[in-house]
Scaffold this active site. Structure first.
Site, PDB file in Angstrom:
ATOM      1  CB  SER A  49      41.280  30.365  45.505  1.00 32.01           C
ATOM      2  OG  SER A  49      41.134  31.621  46.122  1.00 32.01           O
ATOM      3  CE  LYS A  52      40.996  33.983  42.789  1.00 31.32           C
ATOM      4  NZ  LYS A  52      40.915  33.540  44.181  1.00 31.32           N
ATOM      5  CB  SER A 109      45.005  32.941  44.239  1.00 34.24           C
ATOM      6  OG  SER A 109      43.730  32.380  44.415  1.00 34.24           O
TER       7      SER A 109
END
Length: 360
Positions: A49, A52, A109
């Protein structure tokens, strides 16, 4: 005295049994753009993640260019809804603002919101992924290839600790007006309070946030910044065996950097450091992280983390209340000067970074 400090820093790091792949890390001085220390910083790694950060970077870029503004609509499409957790779980057709979408992306997230933001910025997920890779090349992230906006497992999606430091520094340096997003420790969506996975936000004084990540193949990852006495450091840790160990290792490395105890490549510019990946394929820790029962790591000495402190009340996020959708085929509405929400109460050691904006 110096020897004692070195020993103290080493004791804040986690003692661990031998493992097939040790965590990779890099520590940089953000302002000077120099590397303070690293281990396997050019080893190929699944970004999870932390991907991101690039999604946020391109959204910030669209906002700065006037393509989007904080109140512009982000439509959660059927394509976004199909993403697996973690996610907000909204129905197809739900509308949120860019401002709220960024909070959900960074704090929760949310994989569905990452796709929705990408579609908003670029028109489609495929177009956005192409933008991500083009931006990575422009920034000099030579080992990085993105395959989606959220970091879920995908063939060929790889990065390195060094490249993530380049990306994290670009986010920090290019968009100072949006740094506050990364300091939010929790959001409130209806009756639910969704907390950040970044333990440093409430356990390390001076932290500015950034982004965590986890999938089985990558282990527990984090990009984190902290500012003390006017100096900002960044640490990237990839492949820890738990969220607790990830935070402990990151805090120990930050302590070493602030105390001047890290050495090895001091003064080498990040832009020219390990610009190519190490030979071989990307790390895959699935068996070790998710398929093997492990004893918890033993800690030596005092924790590098501070006792938990209260940062702020959760920041409310909501659906609706966006600008009207533009006519079909028309680009986003013109930008106006709408202030970014600021955290309250003031963040420790952040007075110099305040830009006078207020909470919504």
């Amino acid at each position: 005295m110096r020897l004692a400090l070195i020993i103290a820093v080493l004791l804040t790091l986690v003692a661990a049994p031998a493992r097939a792949t040790d965590p990779a890390y890099i520590v940089i001085d953000v302002g000077r753009g120099v590397v303070l220390n690293h281990h396997d910083a050019n080893q190929l790694w699944p970004p999870a993640s932390i991907t991101k950060l690039m999604t946020a970077y391109l959204t910030f870029k669209a906002m700065q260019a006037g393509q989007l503004r904080p109140t512009s609509p982000v439509v959660v499409t059927a394509n976004a809804v199909a993403e697996p957790p973690s996610k907000m779980g909204y129905r197809s057709g739900t509308i949120v603002t860019v401002d709220n979408a960024l909070k959900m992306l960074i704090v929760r997230s949310a994989n569905d919101i990452a796709v929705a933001l990408g579609e908003t910025v670029a028109g489609s997920e495929a177009n956005f992924v192409a933008m991500m890779n083009q931006e990575a090349r422009r920034l000099g992230m030579n080992a990085t290839r993105f395959a989606n906006p959220n970091g879920l497992p995908a063939s060929g999606q790889v990065t390195t600790a060094r490249d993530l430091a380049v990306l994290g520094r670009a986010v920090w340096m290019d968009f100072p007006q949006y740094r506050e997003y990364f300091r939010i420790s929790a959001i409130r969506a209806g009756r639910k309070i969704l907390r950040s996975h970044n333990t440093l936000l409430e356990r390390y004084r001076g932290t500015n946030g950034m982004k965590t990540g986890f999938i089985c193949a990558s282990g527990f990852n984090v990009v984190a910044t902290a500012t003390r006495r006017g100096r900002t450091l960044m640490v990237v840790v990839l492949g820890e065996t738990s969220a607790a160990d990830r935070a402990e290792t990151a805090a120990g490395l930050l302590n070493g950097g602030f105390r001047g105890l890290l050495s090895g490549v001091i003064g080498q510019k990040l832009a020219t450091f390990q610009t190519q990946p190490a030979p071989g394929s990307a790390v895959n820790l699935r068996k070790e992280i998710c398929e093997t029962k492990r004893a918890r790591k033993a800690k030596l000495g005092r924790s590098a983390l501070d006792p938990k402190f209260v940062l702020m009340e959760p920041v409310r996020v909501f659906t609706g209340k966006a600008d009207p959708l533009p006519p079909k085929g028309q680009a986003g509405r013109p930008a106006v000067n709408i202030p970014l929400p600021r955290l309250r109460p003031p963040y420790p050691d952040s007075a110099a970074l305040s830009n006078g904006i207020t909470v919504q």
